[in-house]
Design a protein around this motif. Sequence first.
Motif, short mmCIF file in Angstrom:
data_model
loop_
_atom_site.label_atom_id
_atom_site.label_comp_id
_atom_site.label_asym_id
_atom_site.label_seq_id
_atom_site.Cartn_x
_atom_site.Cartn_y
_atom_site.Cartn_z
N SER A 275 -112.63 11.23 -83.69
CA SER A 275 -113.48 10.22 -84.32
C SER A 275 -114.84 10.80 -84.65
O SER A 275 -115.44 11.52 -83.84
N GLN B 275 -118.70 9.75 -85.65
CA GLN B 275 -119.62 8.63 -85.61
C GLN B 275 -120.63 8.75 -86.75
O GLN B 275 -121.17 9.84 -87.00
N GLU C 92 -111.94 7.39 -88.00
CA GLU C 92 -110.97 7.75 -86.96
C GLU C 92 -109.65 8.22 -87.58
O GLU C 92 -109.16 7.65 -88.56
N SER D 59 -117.54 4.41 -87.60
CA SER D 59 -116.86 5.65 -87.20
C SER D 59 -115.64 5.83 -88.09
O SER D 59 -115.05 4.86 -88.57
N TYR E 147 -119.88 14.27 -84.09
CA TYR E 147 -119.03 13.97 -82.94
C TYR E 147 -119.95 13.66 -81.77
O TYR E 147 -120.71 14.53 -81.32
#
Length: 478
Positions: A444, A446, A432, A430, A414
């Motif tokens: 989300s 990454q 989501e 990412s 994160y």
Amino acid sequence: MAPVAALLALWAFVVTCMGQTGGMLVYSLDDPYIHLALAKNIQQGSYGINPGEWASPSSSIAWPFLLALAPASVAEWLPLLINGAACVLSVWCLARVIRRAGGPVWLPTVGALAVAFGLNLFGLVMTGMEHSLQVLLVVFVAMRLIEQRRDTWFYVALGLMPLIRYECLAISLPVGAYLWVTQDKVRPAVALGISLAIVAAFSAFLHAVGLPLLPSSVLAKTLEPPFMTNYTTHPTLVMMLAWLAYAWRDRLGQWAMFIGLPTLAFMMEGRVGWMGRYEVFILAWLAMFVLASVGEMVSKGAAGEGRAAPALILSCAALALSFPTLWQITLQTPGGCQNVAQQQMVTARIARELGMRVAVNDMGLVALRSGQYVLDLVGLASPEVLEVRRHGQMTGPWIDELAARKGVEIAFIYDKWFPQWSKEWILVASVELLGPKVSAGESSVQLYARTPQAAVRLHAVAQSMAADPNVPATIRLY
């Protein structure tokens, strides 16, 4: 009647949760998968998340070993089975205490279910953690104290409590000490002596393998504010303490040891939050004595049993509604299961298909299912990380050096949790959530690569999964 009703209610609740995850069993947190990964390694003769690397990511001494009893084919179902049974038996204990005061035959069942709902007992089941078993032991000990039945099962439960969760020492120590001083010199000493010996032996084991005396997950909680700083969110707690002090005014010694000291210890050192699991045991403990004292006071009055029903209905309703942060979590639990299915299950699949070492801040499912080395950037499975976090020295260059030393070229994090994250890492994609955030740390995740070569591999896997209609999340490529 109460256990059957609880079982039916729990079945409906579990079905609702699985309906949000395409029929799969998915817990509402990533944390139970940490325990399952640890249990898997226990079966292989090690203690930690990565083979050959000692770590203590569990806040429970006994829970991972209990999970290690299950074969791999059914391992992920075992927390549900244990927690489901614990929830049903906890409702039975509540109903049994309510039944002592008399009243209509339906009241113990309805009242116990209402209190269980209000204290998030059903939601605890789907966390997949040890808290349901903790609550069962707590309410069982309370029930036996109320019934004045200090049999073998009572002392077994009293001794097991700290082995399931360390914070149960807040109850077992003062209760055992009171019983030892006032009633029985042998059984309390044996129960607590064995329990404390196991706790000490476990700490000695951790020390022998080069770890701190307490598990990393316990030490990590010291970075969070204690219950004392959140007590205004639970004003009913103060009312419960005041009521019990009044009801037990002729036995203040018991109030101090059974109620006052345990509650004070939790308020000073306990934690709250994260799907309503930390504070439930102390609230359930107090609720048992509140219900018993209401029944006792009403039954001693002039109207006797005729006043029991209204008083107990009011008490059960108050306990069911007074902790909105808990019963709201029960209602949100299906969404929490969906979050894990859309986030951690997806990142675990990406890690498995990549076949590369990975750094994460949510390691449970990744550690359990990827088959790869996992660098835990929170520190539960990486003592070195936790030590640096506790001293506020976790810088971007330090993370880069650690990743290079561990051979880690991929990270799923994160961004908001790591403002110091180095710009040397390449943002590739990412993952989501499709729905609202409930139990996930952020909406989300990454996906980063430390080298161009790793970025190419990560991009290819992420692109493939983004095109897969069976992936229950949005994968955004950069």
